[in-house]
Structures are given as C-alpha cells and as structure tokens.
Design a protein around this motif. Structure first.
Motif, PDB file in Angstrom:
ATOM      1  N   SER A   1      -1.454  14.347  -6.947  1.00 26.18           N
ATOM      2  CA  SER A   1      -1.411  15.009  -5.503  1.00 26.18           C
ATOM      3  C   SER A   1      -1.815  16.112  -5.547  1.00 26.18           C
ATOM      4  CB  SER A   1       0.132  15.075  -4.984  1.00 26.18           C
ATOM      5  OG  SER A   1       0.788  15.922  -5.789  1.00 26.18           O
ATOM      6  N   LYS A   2      -2.045  16.790  -4.179  1.00 29.16           N
ATOM      7  CA  LYS A   2      -2.512  18.353  -3.890  1.00 29.16           C
ATOM      8  C   LYS A   2      -1.480  19.380  -4.781  1.00 29.16           C
ATOM      9  CE  LYS A   2      -4.530  21.377  -0.654  1.00 29.16           C
ATOM     10  NZ  LYS A   2      -5.011  21.484   0.812  1.00 29.16           N
ATOM     11  N   GLN A   3      -0.270  18.966  -4.610  1.00 28.07           N
ATOM     12  CA  GLN A   3       0.899  19.639  -5.119  1.00 28.07           C
ATOM     13  C   GLN A   3       0.819  19.573  -6.692  1.00 28.07           C
ATOM     14  OE1 GLN A   3       1.350  17.536  -2.453  1.00 28.07           O
ATOM     15  NE2 GLN A   3       1.214  19.204  -1.185  1.00 28.07           N
ATOM     16  N   SER A   4       0.631  18.448  -7.481  1.00 26.32           N
ATOM     17  CA  SER A   4       0.468  18.197  -8.634  1.00 26.32           C
ATOM     18  C   SER A   4      -0.601  17.494  -9.326  1.00 26.32           C
ATOM     19  CB  SER A   4       1.912  17.552  -9.121  1.00 26.32           C
ATOM     20  OG  SER A   4       2.819  17.958  -8.680  1.00 26.32           O
ATOM     21  N   PRO A   5      -1.715  18.107  -9.123  1.00 24.17           N
ATOM     22  CA  PRO A   5      -2.866  17.484  -9.512  1.00 24.17           C
ATOM     23  C   PRO A   5      -3.079  17.153 -11.045  1.00 24.17           C
ATOM     24  CG  PRO A   5      -3.247  19.751  -9.244  1.00 24.17           C
ATOM     25  CD  PRO A   5      -2.031  19.503  -8.931  1.00 24.17           C
ATOM     26  N   LEU A   6      -3.915  16.142 -11.403  1.00 21.27           N
ATOM     27  CA  LEU A   6      -4.292  15.873 -12.547  1.00 21.27           C
ATOM     28  C   LEU A   6      -5.393  16.736 -13.077  1.00 21.27           C
ATOM     29  CD1 LEU A   6      -4.030  12.057 -12.967  1.00 21.27           C
ATOM     30  CD2 LEU A   6      -2.053  13.593 -13.360  1.00 21.27           C
ATOM     31  N   ARG A   7      -5.065  17.630 -13.982  1.00 15.07           N
ATOM     32  CA  ARG A   7      -6.233  18.588 -14.514  1.00 15.07           C
ATOM     33  C   ARG A   7      -6.886  18.231 -15.667  1.00 15.07           C
ATOM     34  NH1 ARG A   7      -2.067  21.812 -12.273  1.00 15.07           N
ATOM     35  NH2 ARG A   7      -2.810  23.197 -10.494  1.00 15.07           N
ATOM     36  N   GLN A   8      -8.176  18.240 -15.698  1.00 15.89           N
ATOM     37  CA  GLN A   8      -9.091  18.264 -16.927  1.00 15.89           C
ATOM     38  C   GLN A   8      -8.723  19.215 -17.912  1.00 15.89           C
ATOM     39  OE1 GLN A   8     -13.248  18.761 -16.971  1.00 15.89           O
ATOM     40  NE2 GLN A   8     -13.464  16.728 -17.493  1.00 15.89           N
TER      41      GLN A   8
ATOM     42  N   GLU B   1      -2.664  -3.601   2.967  1.00 18.18           N
ATOM     43  CA  GLU B   1      -1.391  -2.879   2.499  1.00 18.18           C
ATOM     44  C   GLU B   1      -1.657  -2.859   1.021  1.00 18.18           C
ATOM     45  OE1 GLU B   1       2.660  -3.711   4.081  1.00 18.18           O
ATOM     46  OE2 GLU B   1       1.441  -5.140   4.447  1.00 18.18           O
ATOM     47  N   PRO B   2      -1.386  -1.771  -0.086  1.00 19.85           N
ATOM     48  CA  PRO B   2      -1.771  -1.990  -1.323  1.00 19.85           C
ATOM     49  C   PRO B   2      -1.302  -3.145  -1.913  1.00 19.85           C
ATOM     50  CG  PRO B   2      -0.733   0.183  -0.545  1.00 19.85           C
ATOM     51  CD  PRO B   2      -0.744  -0.698   0.646  1.00 19.85           C
ATOM     52  N   GLY B   3      -2.076  -3.615  -2.655  1.00 16.39           N
ATOM     53  CA  GLY B   3      -1.955  -5.048  -3.399  1.00 16.39           C
ATOM     54  C   GLY B   3      -1.649  -6.252  -2.888  1.00 16.39           C
ATOM     55  N   ARG B   4      -2.128  -6.055  -1.463  1.00 17.42           N
ATOM     56  CA  ARG B   4      -1.708  -7.406  -0.529  1.00 17.42           C
ATOM     57  C   ARG B   4      -3.129  -8.113  -0.444  1.00 17.42           C
ATOM     58  NH1 ARG B   4       3.385  -9.443   0.122  1.00 17.42           N
ATOM     59  NH2 ARG B   4       4.884  -7.735   0.368  1.00 17.42           N
TER      60      ARG B   4
ATOM     61  N   PRO C   1       1.403   2.755  -7.883  1.00 20.40           N
ATOM     62  CA  PRO C   1       1.870   3.791  -7.435  1.00 20.40           C
ATOM     63  C   PRO C   1       1.396   4.840  -6.687  1.00 20.40           C
ATOM     64  CG  PRO C   1       2.633   3.008  -9.620  1.00 20.40           C
ATOM     65  CD  PRO C   1       1.400   2.348  -9.325  1.00 20.40           C
ATOM     66  N   ALA C   2       0.289   5.134  -7.016  1.00 21.09           N
ATOM     67  CA  ALA C   2      -0.448   6.405  -6.332  1.00 21.09           C
ATOM     68  C   ALA C   2      -0.559   6.144  -4.848  1.00 21.09           C
ATOM     69  CB  ALA C   2      -1.665   6.953  -7.322  1.00 21.09           C
ATOM     70  N   ALA C   3      -0.857   4.880  -4.533  1.00 20.27           N
ATOM     71  CA  ALA C   3      -1.289   4.730  -3.152  1.00 20.27           C
ATOM     72  C   ALA C   3      -0.014   5.411  -2.121  1.00 20.27           C
ATOM     73  CB  ALA C   3      -1.210   3.093  -2.923  1.00 20.27           C
ATOM     74  N   ALA C   4       0.993   5.224  -2.569  1.00 17.58           N
ATOM     75  CA  ALA C   4       2.114   5.910  -1.631  1.00 17.58           C
ATOM     76  C   ALA C   4       1.773   7.414  -1.507  1.00 17.58           C
ATOM     77  CB  ALA C   4       3.527   5.953  -2.128  1.00 17.58           C
ATOM     78  N   SER C   5       1.123   8.013  -2.358  1.00 19.48           N
ATOM     79  CA  SER C   5       0.782   9.384  -2.105  1.00 19.48           C
ATOM     80  C   SER C   5      -0.490   9.649  -1.250  1.00 19.48           C
ATOM     81  CB  SER C   5       0.731  10.310  -3.627  1.00 19.48           C
ATOM     82  OG  SER C   5       0.037  11.448  -3.356  1.00 19.48           O
ATOM     83  N   PHE C   6      -1.488   8.809  -1.515  1.00 17.78           N
ATOM     84  CA  PHE C   6      -2.494   8.667  -0.628  1.00 17.78           C
ATOM     85  C   PHE C   6      -3.477   7.402  -1.081  1.00 17.78           C
ATOM     86  CE2 PHE C   6      -6.980   9.787   0.606  1.00 17.78           C
ATOM     87  CZ  PHE C   6      -6.636  10.368   2.078  1.00 17.78           C
ATOM     88  N   PRO C   7      -3.786   6.586  -0.051  1.00 19.48           N
ATOM     89  CA  PRO C   7      -3.718   6.978   1.229  1.00 19.48           C
ATOM     90  C   PRO C   7      -2.578   6.889   2.180  1.00 19.48           C
ATOM     91  CG  PRO C   7      -4.860   4.990   1.128  1.00 19.48           C
ATOM     92  CD  PRO C   7      -4.382   5.451  -0.234  1.00 19.48           C
TER      93      PRO C   7
ATOM     94  N   GLY D   1      -5.102   0.159  -0.978  1.00 22.87           N
ATOM     95  CA  GLY D   1      -5.015  -0.316   0.500  1.00 22.87           C
ATOM     96  C   GLY D   1      -5.892   0.624   1.391  1.00 22.87           C
ATOM     97  N   GLY D   2      -5.990   0.317   2.695  1.00 24.76           N
ATOM     98  CA  GLY D   2      -6.798   1.090   3.343  1.00 24.76           C
ATOM     99  C   GLY D   2      -7.358   0.203   4.474  1.00 24.76           C
ATOM    100  N   PRO D   3      -8.118   0.823   5.685  1.00 24.57           N
ATOM    101  CA  PRO D   3      -8.527   0.140   6.669  1.00 24.57           C
ATOM    102  C   PRO D   3      -9.435  -1.022   6.385  1.00 24.57           C
ATOM    103  CG  PRO D   3      -8.556   2.504   7.177  1.00 24.57           C
ATOM    104  CD  PRO D   3      -8.321   2.397   5.576  1.00 24.57           C
ATOM    105  N   VAL D   4      -9.557  -1.931   7.070  1.00 32.92           N
ATOM    106  CA  VAL D   4     -10.623  -3.149   6.976  1.00 32.92           C
ATOM    107  C   VAL D   4     -11.680  -2.950   7.721  1.00 32.92           C
ATOM    108  CG1 VAL D   4     -10.552  -5.855   6.915  1.00 32.92           C
ATOM    109  CG2 VAL D   4      -8.202  -4.412   6.446  1.00 32.92           C
ATOM    110  N   PHE D   5     -12.761  -3.092   7.132  1.00 36.43           N
ATOM    111  CA  PHE D   5     -13.981  -3.125   7.792  1.00 36.43           C
ATOM    112  C   PHE D   5     -15.018  -4.274   7.283  1.00 36.43           C
ATOM    113  CE2 PHE D   5     -12.771   1.275   6.765  1.00 36.43           C
ATOM    114  CZ  PHE D   5     -12.805   1.786   7.969  1.00 36.43           C
ATOM    115  N   VAL D   6     -15.907  -4.899   8.035  1.00 29.85           N
ATOM    116  CA  VAL D   6     -16.818  -5.655   7.769  1.00 29.85           C
ATOM    117  C   VAL D   6     -18.006  -4.878   7.627  1.00 29.85           C
ATOM    118  CG1 VAL D   6     -18.357  -7.399   8.563  1.00 29.85           C
ATOM    119  CG2 VAL D   6     -16.108  -7.777   8.693  1.00 29.85           C
TER     120      VAL D   6
END
Length: 724
Positions: A288-295, A361-364, A324-330, A420-425
């Motif tokens: 997350s922006k508050q707790s990024p994963l740093r190289q 939805e994530p995983g659906r 689980p990261a889907a809850a943080s973003f998007p 998850g995310g918006p659905v497009f064709v």
C-alpha cells in the motif's frame, strides 16, 4: 571483477545454495579468448533454473543483470543457448570465437562436424571446422554430425524429438532464440509454446520476455565467472538467507522476478520449491502507499507476490482466487452486491476498450457471450483498467500487475481476476461492422454515466450509488475512470462531461485533427503508475489525487495543466517535435486549452512556467547554449509563447494542418530537417523571417533553410533579446 573474486562469491553462494553450477573447465573452454561479444538487434534474457544448466555471459536487465548466453547438458549431450538468433553468424567483438568455442564444447570432440546456417557454416569453415550448410531436412541427418546450430524458429514440433534424441545420444546443439520477439507474433500464446522452450524448458532453460542492455560498446562484456545468482535455484536460496550480501540478494530478486513471470505451470524443477515456500509464508502480502514493498527490504515478499500474480494468470478461471491485496487496491464493493446478468449493445463505430458498466469482483468468474460470428475475430474480454506494470519500481504501492485479458475464441468466454476490476470488451478497429449484443453473467453493477444516454434522474437516484469501487464517465470523445467515491455526490455529470468534450475538441482543433474520434481518449487515476506523476497513452494515467479534479468542472476550468499536458502528448506529431521539445510542444495544448476554455487567476496561464521568470536573460547572456534550451522545457516553451503572443494560434493550427498532409517524401528525415521545416513553414505562414529569431534563441538551423526565407521581413519580439 577479477576471476578470483568471482570464485570467492561463487563459493559463498554455493555454501548457501547447493544448486549445480558450471565446472571451471566448462567456462574456461567456452570463454577462452572471449572478452566481449556482439549485441545483435535487441537480445532478450534467458532464464536458467535447471540443475545441469549454467550462465555463460550476462548483460544488463531491468537495472540489474540477466543471462544472454547459457549452456547445459541433456543426457550425454550438451547445448549452448543465445538470447538472439542474430548471434548465429555474428562476428563483432569476440562473437566468432565464442561460437567456435560453443561448437567445440557442445561436441566434446577435437574436430567436430557441424550443421549450421550458411553464414555461420562459412564462418566455421574459415576457422577450420567441417561445417556444412544446414539442409532442409536436417532432422533426418543428425547422425551425420556432432553439432547442429539452429535458430529457435527452425525447431518445429516434428524436429523437437530429433534434437532431444541427438543430445541424449551425446550430440550437441547451439541455438539462438528470442523471447520478446516471439511473443509479439505468437497471437497471445504463453512462453512455454516458444519453439526453443518446448525443447529446453523441462531441462531448466527458457527464453524469457524482456530486453537486455549492453554492457560494452554495442555488445556485452564477458566476465570469467557470471554471477552465481543468475541461476534461479541459487537465487531462491540466496533470497531466503540472512547471511547473503545485499548485492547478491538484489540480483537474486531480479532473477526470481524473471522466473516468476516465465516458468510454465508444468515446471517440476523450481515450482515445487517455490510452492513449499509459499505455503510456509503468510498469504497477506499487501502493498500500500502507507506500507509499500521496498526493493532491498522486502525482496522475498515482492517475489512471492509476483509469483502469486503469475500463478493466478496461468490458472483456469474457476481456479482463480481473490488475492488479499485486492482489498487495498483496486478495492472491494462498498456494500454487499448482487451479481447480475446484463445484455449490452456494443457500437463498433468507436474502437478500443468498450465499457460495460459492470465490475468483476476479485476471484469471481464472469462469463461473456458474443455472437457466433465474432468469436475468433480479435476481440477480448478485459478485467481491470489499471494496466500499468510496476515490477521495475523500487517501491510497490499496489500489486505490480492487476489486469487480465482473455481472447474471445468461442461464443462464451470465462474469465476471472485475483484483483477484480471493471469489465471491458476490447474491440480492435474494423473487427465488427454492425452493432452487436454481448451478455455478461456474474459481474456486479458499477456507476457509469454515458453522455446523451443516461437519464439524469436515474443517475442521481441509483446509478451513482451502485456498489462497485470504480466508476466511469463516458462520452464519444473521452472516458474518465475514478474511484466511485468521487461520483457519489456528482449531481451534474452532463455539465462536467460537456466541458471534457470541449477540452478534447480544443486539442483536436490545435492539432488540426477532426473533432470526431474513432476511439475516445481515456483518463484513469491510480495509486501508483509506471512513470512520472502522470503519463500519456491509452489510458492517460494520473495519481489518485487528480481524481477530484477530473470530476469537477470548476477545477478543470481553473486550468488543469497536468491533465491537459498529457493530452497534448497524445496529440503531438513527431514531424514538428524535435530533440528537446518532447516536453515542450505538448504544453502548447495546455496553453491553448486554458486560453480557450479556462479562467485561471488574472495574469496566469495555468502554470508558473508560462509566465514567471525562466532564466531567459541569463540564458541569452551565456550565449544561448542549445543543450540548456533542450533540457529546460519551460525555457524552450517561452520561445513558442513569444511567437504565439505575436501571431496568435491560427498560424500554429495551419502549419500543423500542413504537416498532416505531407507526402512521405516531404516529411523531415532527421532532427535537423525537423528544425528547418518548422522554422521555414512557420515563417511562411506568418509572413516573417524567423531565422534571426531562431538564431538568437540558439536553436540550430541550416544556412540553406535560413536563405530560403530571406525574401520575408525579419521579425523579432519587442525587447528581445533582453539586455544583460
């Protein structure tokens, strides 16, 4: 680095991770007399992960290193693999010597016989070998030679068994291949289908995606001992060790990132170890922006997240699980949501990502049904709009890859995303002639306003409150994608999108392009993007803090310089954008849009760089050094502003229109011609000789170009050049 130091590093790494490495004798034989090799075209990396495979030559890759030449054993035979087919026959630097060494090592014979492409065969004959031009039916004659040299494209399925048998019996293979180039023409096939990978993946070598960077002039410097953690088995052990040096861990992380995105699902060499590691780790790696994963700090977590992403992308739709990261973003729906079945009409008059107003939805699993005649016609289903990949970033504020696409090959397509995310064709240009209907099952509804179609009362009462976390505001000219919270209180999307349309029209007017577009521009907010604060493209990417401006007509009317700047990039023409003006001519669009539509504070034009002191006096006093002009976008922009203030915007529009109709033969061929044509065409349009003006600014033009406008009266702005 000295050979002794390499041996010490290798010994340390081997103590940490006992995966097999090359014998010193192998590298001595392969690299004898080789200090640097060529870089034909743009070579790609090789993934080394088998117990009998080892790196030979390394090069630059994604800020670290990767393997460009590798070797190994299959049965009683040997092989050498190169990261580009162009290596076979290359002679720059010591490439010819490496090829000779490779053939001799692969054969383990004093005087090997060889099949090779004609240019390489001739080269090997000149070096004293019995080398024969590769016959058409070479797979039927491998018993006649010790070594065969081929490009990956020569390895058909019918020939694969012959090469495998040849090596198992003690024969040698030298193969050149390329991962990224094959992917571009593969029609969406996975890397395991790469002809070279079909042969060598089970033995622990794969041609991977990516671009190698030279480490010598037009080539690769050859080290006597490549980094041991270029081998993925060693890298996996190293990244888990508390004793490994930080530089080794950094390289190990890079190696494993490549492995995570390359390994096929059928791998039995490295995947079992990774899966055991995954099962012992927490499944809540959530950047997350508050707790990024740093190289350098979270290398193991970054690798495991990358691997989890790759696993979900390889999995069948019904086996994809929400990450689980889907809850943080998007993000997740604001409230529990019912999944729906929705039939949508797609108008092919506009191509690109066709919005559906639905969210996966994530995983659906969702199912998309199209007319039979459109199956296999280049259409695809996309989940997610945040297509920027972040693997190269030192910090991750979200998972580095969160969108998925699946080609529509049959009437019904199933797809799922871990995030998850918006659905497009995805509708390519020309893929359909008439409007058609699609049916989407299993998604939830998202806020979507379509200008000219959505009922305003229905928008206010229900549509804007739909539960999906992302919303879209759509016109025929522009589509704005933002977190849904930014539209929950939006009462008048019509007025907002009317203004957005006027912005797009203004950009088209200045660029001398039709106002009607065959693909709407897209703007998209993201928690982290691949480059810059914003960047152009499809979509134009911004950070989340821009979403409030994107959904406020009042804020847009004040002069949203950055949003208009990126739109300018999408309207630039390379014929009139020469070196140093990539970040300048796009700002003409910011200025024009703000001048035409906006009401910034009195005396301002949307950005201080357009009106404040940009160091012009000192620049002129220093002799107008062009290199400084090219490196200071707002200094360079001031030159354009002087012309606009004197002559207005119409000459720019007309000259831009002229460029759009240029015959190929009349277009500028190089940077000097770009500068010359820009000066001459603008001079003719305004009826003034701009040659001395360009000279005073230090922008180089040719004498011939300046002579061609000597019939025009000289022009110079009042008070220019400024007195020192």
């Amino acid at each position: 680095m000295t050979r002794r130091l390499h041996i010490v590093l290798a010994a340390i790494t081997m103590a940490l991770c006992p995966a097999a490495m090359a014998d010193e004798a192998d590298l001595d034989a392969l690299l004898d007399g080789v200090e640097a090799i060529a870089s034909p075209g743009t070579p790609g990396p090789l993934l080394v992960f088998g117990p009998r495979v080892f790196p030979v030559v390394q090069g630059g890759l994604d800020g670290s290193s990767g393997v460009v030449v590798a070797a190994g054993r299959v049965g009683r035979g040997r092989f050498v693999a190169f990261g580009h087919t162009g290596f076979l026959g290359a002679t720059e630097h010591d490439t010819a010597q490496l090829l000779l060494n490779s053939v001799q090592w692969a054969s383990d014979a004093i005087a090997p016989t060889v099949f090779a492409p004609a240019s390489l065969a001739a080269q090997l004959r000149d070096q004293g070998l019995d080398a024969r031009d590769l016959p058409r039916d070479w797979q039927d004659h491998l018993h006649e030679v010790d070594v065969v040299c081929v490009g990956h494209d020569a390895n058909t399925e019918a020939r694969q068994a012959a090469l495998e048998s040849h090596m198992r019996k003690g024969g040698g293979v030298v193969m050149g291949g390329l991962g990224w180039g094959w992917l571009q023409v593969s029609g969406g096939k996975p890397l395991i289908e790469h002809p070279g990978n079909r042969l060598f993946a089970e033995h622990g070598l794969m041609w991977a995606d990516g671009y190698m960077k030279d480490t010598a002039e037009n080539g690769f410097q050859v080290l006597s001992e490549p980094s041991p953690v270029l081998h993925a088995q060693n890298a996996l052990d190293t990244i888990q060790s508390d004793e490994a040096a930080q530089n080794l861990k950094r390289q190990a992380s890079s190696t494993l990132m490549l492995a995570a995105r390359t390994l096929p699902t059928i791998d039995r060499l490295l995947r079992p170890k990774i899966r055991r590691l995954m099962s012992s780790q927490s499944d809540t790696i959530i950047p997350s922006k508050q707790s990024p994963l740093r190289q350098g700090t979270h290398d193991l977590e970054r690798f495991l997240l990358t691997y989890a992403i790759a696993e979900s992308r390889h999995a069948a739709a019904d086996r994809v699980r929400a990450h689980p990261a889907a809850a943080s973003f998007p993000g997740l729906p604001d409230t529990p949501a019912s999944r729906v079945t929705s039939t949508i009409t797609i108008d092919p008059a506009k191509h690109g990502w066709k919005s559906t107003g639905l969210y996966a939805e994530p995983g659906r699993v969702i199912r998309v049904t199209v007319p039979d005649e459109l199956a296999g016609e280049r259409l695809a289903v996309r989940i997610g709009c945040h297509k920027d990949k972040l693997y190269h970033k030192d910090q991750w504020h979200r998972a580095p890859e969160i969108t998925v696409t699946t080609p529509i090959q049959s009437r019904t397509t199933t797809i799922a995303s871990a995030f998850g995310g918006p659905v497009f064709v995805e509708l390519p240009k020309g893929a359909a002639a008439e409007p058609f209907e699609i049916t989407v099952r299993g998604a939830i509804e998202a806020p979507m306003f379509v200008s000219g179609q959505t009922d305003l009362a229905e928008w206010r009462d229900s549509i804007r409150h739909r539960p999906a976390p992302w919303a879209e505001l759509v016109t025929d000219k522009v589509i704005v994608s933002v977190p849904s919270k930014h539209v929950r209180e939006l009462d008048d999307p019509d007025a907002l999108m009317d203004f957005w349309d006027s912005v797009l029209d203004a950009a088209a007017d200045l660029a001398a392009r039709p106002r009607e577009r065959d693909r709407p521009e897209r703007y998209l907010a993201d928690v982290q993007i691949s480059a810059g604060y914003m960047h152009s493209g499809y979509p134009i990417m911004t950070h989340l803090d821009a979403a409030s401006t994107m959904t406020s007509r009042e804020k847009l009317e004040r002069g949203a310089w950055g949003l208009y700047h990126e739109l300018g990039h999408n309207h630039q023409n390379g014929d009139w954008t020469f070196a140093g003006t990539g970040e300048v001519t796009c700002n003409l669009f910011s200025l024009y849009i703000i001048d035409s539509l906006c009401s910034p504070p009195q005396g301002e034009r949307g950005h201080g760089g357009a009106t404040n002191d940009v160091g012009l006096a000192s620049y002129i006093a220093d002799g107008a050094p062009y290199d400084r002009w090219k490196s200071k976008p707002f200094l360079a922009l001031r030159m354009y502003i002087q012309m606009e203030e004197a002559f207005g915007w119409e000459p720019f529009k007309q000259v831009f229109a002229d460029y759009r109709t240029l015959a190929r033969a009349d277009r500028p061929k190089n940077d000097e011609e770009k500068r010359d044509q820009w000066m001459v065409r603008l001079s003719r349009e305004v009826g003034r000789n701009l040659g001395p003006f360009f000279e005073t600014w230090g922008v180089p033009t040719s004498q011939a170009a300046r002579d061609s406008i000597n019939d025009l009266p000289v022009w110079m702005p009042d008070g220019f050049p400024p007195e020192g």
